[in-house]
Scaffold this active site. Structure first.
Site, PDB file in Angstrom:
ATOM      1  N   HIS A 119     -44.276 -18.596  19.325  1.00  0.00           N
ATOM      2  CA  HIS A 119     -44.808 -17.237  19.316  1.00  0.00           C
ATOM      3  C   HIS A 119     -43.934 -16.321  18.463  1.00  0.00           C
ATOM      4  O   HIS A 119     -44.447 -15.505  17.691  1.00  0.00           O
ATOM      5  CB  HIS A 119     -44.893 -16.684  20.739  1.00  0.00           C
ATOM      6  CG  HIS A 119     -45.383 -15.271  20.807  1.00  0.00           C
ATOM      7  ND1 HIS A 119     -46.707 -14.943  20.646  1.00  0.00           N
ATOM      8  CD2 HIS A 119     -44.724 -14.101  20.978  1.00  0.00           C
ATOM      9  CE1 HIS A 119     -46.849 -13.622  20.728  1.00  0.00           C
ATOM     10  NE2 HIS A 119     -45.655 -13.096  20.926  1.00  0.00           N
ATOM     11  N   GLU A 183     -50.822 -11.140  26.101  1.00  0.00           N
ATOM     12  CA  GLU A 183     -49.966 -12.318  26.098  1.00  0.00           C
ATOM     13  C   GLU A 183     -49.937 -12.932  27.496  1.00  0.00           C
ATOM     14  O   GLU A 183     -49.770 -12.221  28.490  1.00  0.00           O
ATOM     15  CB  GLU A 183     -48.548 -11.967  25.656  1.00  0.00           C
ATOM     16  CG  GLU A 183     -48.473 -11.491  24.208  1.00  0.00           C
ATOM     17  CD  GLU A 183     -47.043 -11.222  23.762  1.00  0.00           C
ATOM     18  OE1 GLU A 183     -46.113 -11.447  24.574  1.00  0.00           O
ATOM     19  OE2 GLU A 183     -46.863 -10.788  22.609  1.00  0.00           O
TER      20      GLU A 183
END
Length: 396
Positions: A119, A183
């Site tokens: 990420h 997220e």
């Protein structure tokens, strides 16, 4: 393996080897603390006669420390796991369908880390196309502070944020974000506080962290992009976070623990792992009921014991109810991204949902849900609960 006499509990992932804590309100009664077993909530104030559970928050119990946590867990597990405990527990079981689930603890501080290398690399490459993560990222965890007041229990609607926006070469304007993202994260809840100036070694993680929650951290990528320098995002990253109503005790995750992902270069001595706190937790990330990703928790580069050591490494005090997260849980394979940022290649490759619609970001009316599971000590799977919330239009 059967862990409890409560019908259907083991098959549901909420057997006696799980027992997540939450706060619930029975019909016509004030909120109190309970544990989930199957499709029931055990009212702990009634079952144990402990006034700490006759409260609208887990915080008083969490502050008691690990000895009390383990003693209570053993007592409740015995009541629900052995037939001889049935008479004491059964009168205090309340159907889950009849209660309101509330935020389980009072959030003191909220910190979001960037624990997944995949990420972090995706975010970094958008800012600096073609560039690799700097070496500093691999030497200490990166993170940012959030707003405790922005944390809300699962099911609470999230308003589309307003902030400054600017297209390349144009003057900024104040408007609604057009690039809302979410997220999928793991959150770690602090029970035992510390005094200012004291650090928490990696080996003391289990003495301070009560349990794990699922977190959806919301962000406005376009607002973030404009405000990213010199201090980093604020308005674009602090308007909302959703947490699951159940806190899974760290002791329930013994079978999910492993040494963690290999780290190179080796961290400095104060961040080197002293115990197995890598977590084999599988997540499901869904938009409007359709799963779009299955992020693997085992691939997190930084483990939660390291995050806590770094969080307190400068002497900053812990408080009961502090919440720190892994950041987006992500892997490097297709369908393992922990955010739409990754799943859409920064918005360039829209994601097709189960109903045939496409998304490069979250639209008004969309609902995002995250669930998770792990191997339980009884040999089966345990559920870590679910967190979900709809995105609503900006406040008028």
């Amino acid at each position: 393996m059967q862990t409890t006499w409560v019908p259907g509990a083991d098959a549901s992932g909420y057997g006696a080897d799980n027992l997540p804590y939450g706060v619930f309100a029975p019909p016509g009664s004030p909120p109190r603390v309970g544990v989930r077993v199957g499709e029931w909530v055990l009212d702990l104030a009634g079952a144990l006669g402990d006034p700490a559970f006759d409260a609208p928050t887990l915080s008083p119990f969490m502050a008691r420390g690990s000895t009390a946590w383990r003693a209570t867990r053993a007592k409740v597990s015995g009541m629900l796991g052995a037939e001889k405990g049935r008479a004491a527990a059964e009168p205090h079981l309340v159907p889950l369908s009849r209660v309101e689930l509330l935020q389980p603890f009072d959030v003191a501080d909220y910190v979001v880390f960037q624990g997944a290398a995949e990420h972090a690399a995706c975010e970094y490459s958008l800012l600096r196309p073609g560039a690799a993560l700097p070496e500093a990222w691999y030497l200490q965890p990166a993170g940012r502070h959030g707003r405790a007041g922005a944390v809300a229990v699962s099911g609470t609607g999230i308003r589309r944020p307003v902030g400054q926006l600017a297209a390349p070469g144009e003057d900024p304007v104040l408007g609604c974000s057009e690039w809302v993202d979410v997220e999928a994260q793991l959150g770690f809840v602090v029970g035992v506080p510390t005094s200012p100036g004291r650090t928490v070694p990696v080996g003391d993680f289990a003495e301070h962290v009560f349990g794990v929650v699922l977190v959806q951290d919301w962000s406005a990528r376009d607002i973030e992009e404009w405000e990213s320098a010199p201090l980093g995002p604020l308005a674009g990253a602090s308007f909302a976070a959703s947490v699951s109503p159940w806190v899974v005790p760290t002791d329930a995750l013994g079978a999910a623990r492993f040494s963690g992902r290999e780290q190179a270069p080796e961290p400095m001595a104060h961040l080197r792992r002293a115990a197995d706190w890598g977590l084999r937790i599988g997540l499901e990330f869904a938009v409007n009921g359709g799963i779009v990703s299955r992020p693997p928790g085992a691939l997190l580069y930084w483990t939660p014991d390291q995050l806590l050591a770094h969080l307190t490494g400068n002497g900053a005090a812990l408080r009961t109810g502090d919440l720190f997260t892994s950041g987006a849980v992500s892997g490097g394979e297709p369908g393992e991204g922990g955010s739409l940022l990754e799943l859409t290649a920064g918005g360039k490759e829209p994601l097709r949902l189960a109903d045939g619609s496409v998304r490069s970001s979250i639209a008004d009316g969309d609902r995002v849900d995250v669930g998770a599971w792990a191997r339980g000590m009884g040999g089966g799977l345990i559920r870590l609960g679910e967190v979900g919330a709809p995105l609503r239009p900006a406040a008028g």
